[in-house]
Design an enzyme around this catalytic site. Sequence first.
Site, mmCIF file in Angstrom:
data_model
loop_
_atom_site.group_PDB
_atom_site.id
_atom_site.type_symbol
_atom_site.label_atom_id
_atom_site.label_comp_id
_atom_site.label_asym_id
_atom_site.label_seq_id
_atom_site.Cartn_x
_atom_site.Cartn_y
_atom_site.Cartn_z
ATOM 1 C CB CYS A 192 -1.018 0.012 0.957
ATOM 2 S SG CYS A 192 -0.319 -0.386 2.817
ATOM 3 C CG ASP A 230 -8.005 2.806 1.043
ATOM 4 O OD1 ASP A 230 -7.155 2.250 0.754
ATOM 5 O OD2 ASP A 230 -8.967 2.673 1.915
ATOM 6 C CG HIS A 241 -5.571 -0.612 1.680
ATOM 7 N ND1 HIS A 241 -5.452 0.750 1.948
ATOM 8 C CD2 HIS A 241 -4.740 -1.390 2.267
ATOM 9 C CE1 HIS A 241 -4.274 0.861 2.615
ATOM 10 N NE2 HIS A 241 -3.839 -0.324 3.010
#
Length: 395
Positions: free
Chosen positions: A92, A267, A269
Amino acid sequence: MLVSLYAQLQRGMDSVFEAYLGPDGVLAGAVGEIEDIPKRNTNVWLLGKRYNAIQELEPIRRDIQSRLWCTYRHGFVPLGEVQLTTDKGWGCMLRCGQMVLAQALIDLHLGRDWFWTPDCRDATYLKIVNRFEDTRKSYYSIHQIALMGESQNKAVGEWLGPNTVAQILKILVRFDDWSSLAVHVAMDSTVVLDDIYTCCQESSESTWKPLLLIVPLRLGITDINPIYIPALKRCLELSSSCGMIGGRPNQALYFLGYVDDEVLYLDPHTTQRAGAVAQKTTAAERELDESYHQKYAARLSFGAMDPSLAVCFLCKTRDSFEELLQQLRQDVLTLCTPALFEISQSRAVDWDTADDIEWPAMPDIDWPASSDSEPFALVGNSSDVDSKARERGGD
């Protein structure tokens, strides 16, 4: 045997998450309108641009969607000794590094007012997105970043912090002549002007190489100190802002703006399949290109941010750098005591920087055969890095 067991476990975990999460990382079965931007008459700041939350909702979303959204991928060429084919669970921060660098390249080569559409086949845009594909020869693929991290004693699959990712990007851009970008990482929370001028002034003072300035910071022990929040907000308001690499504890995020007391972020993820956008001539390539864009930002309280982060700025010319220095001195560094970071003309004699360290040689990796017929090529090895550093006077 161990590699086979790992692969089976990874496939099992992927299926669990895919059943639990929808296509954009939203809970499966979730209903109702997305609350990305609050419905109130307030300002929204996005990479140096100001919008009204109510009157300009669609322009805000269009702006967000025009950023490159780099996420976990699966199905790429095996990476490292354990033959990883996904960066889910460890990549990430690398993806956030990709996003800030991609923003710098988009702003530099296409302009801050450029906007992406699903039909976009602009040659410059395609050159940029191709550089971030998880293929063997892409300059800023997960492979290049992870393997360059290995040369800095970070194993493939190991979680990296903002400073380490910044140092890796600083090395990789030296091998990409088209990008025409220099990356400077300000160590010890201090921007050293002599180092930047050495890095960016090429043959004469009238020639300036565009600069991506990354300033890693530690703004607390376990929680961010609230005295720094006004200065962070002001950084995101500056026209030179490229956002921030940071996150919440143990979860990296790319911060690109704020509204009231909440920071806006993309994000990484979400796990998507790897592939090539190439020239965007087939339906599969167009679908891959769309996977790099997300129109809805998420929000997080500034107080919930991890105290370890890096603020980033793009200075296309020397004049824009001097303007940034003036804004930092007058509008940012005066907002809190101690200041968010310092600006110094020269480096203290006892400082160590990443360029002073003799990194180990890159490993000679025997890549397995795959459907990707082109051989893997690191953009540079340790001797190349050393020679490039000497050419630029150590930066």
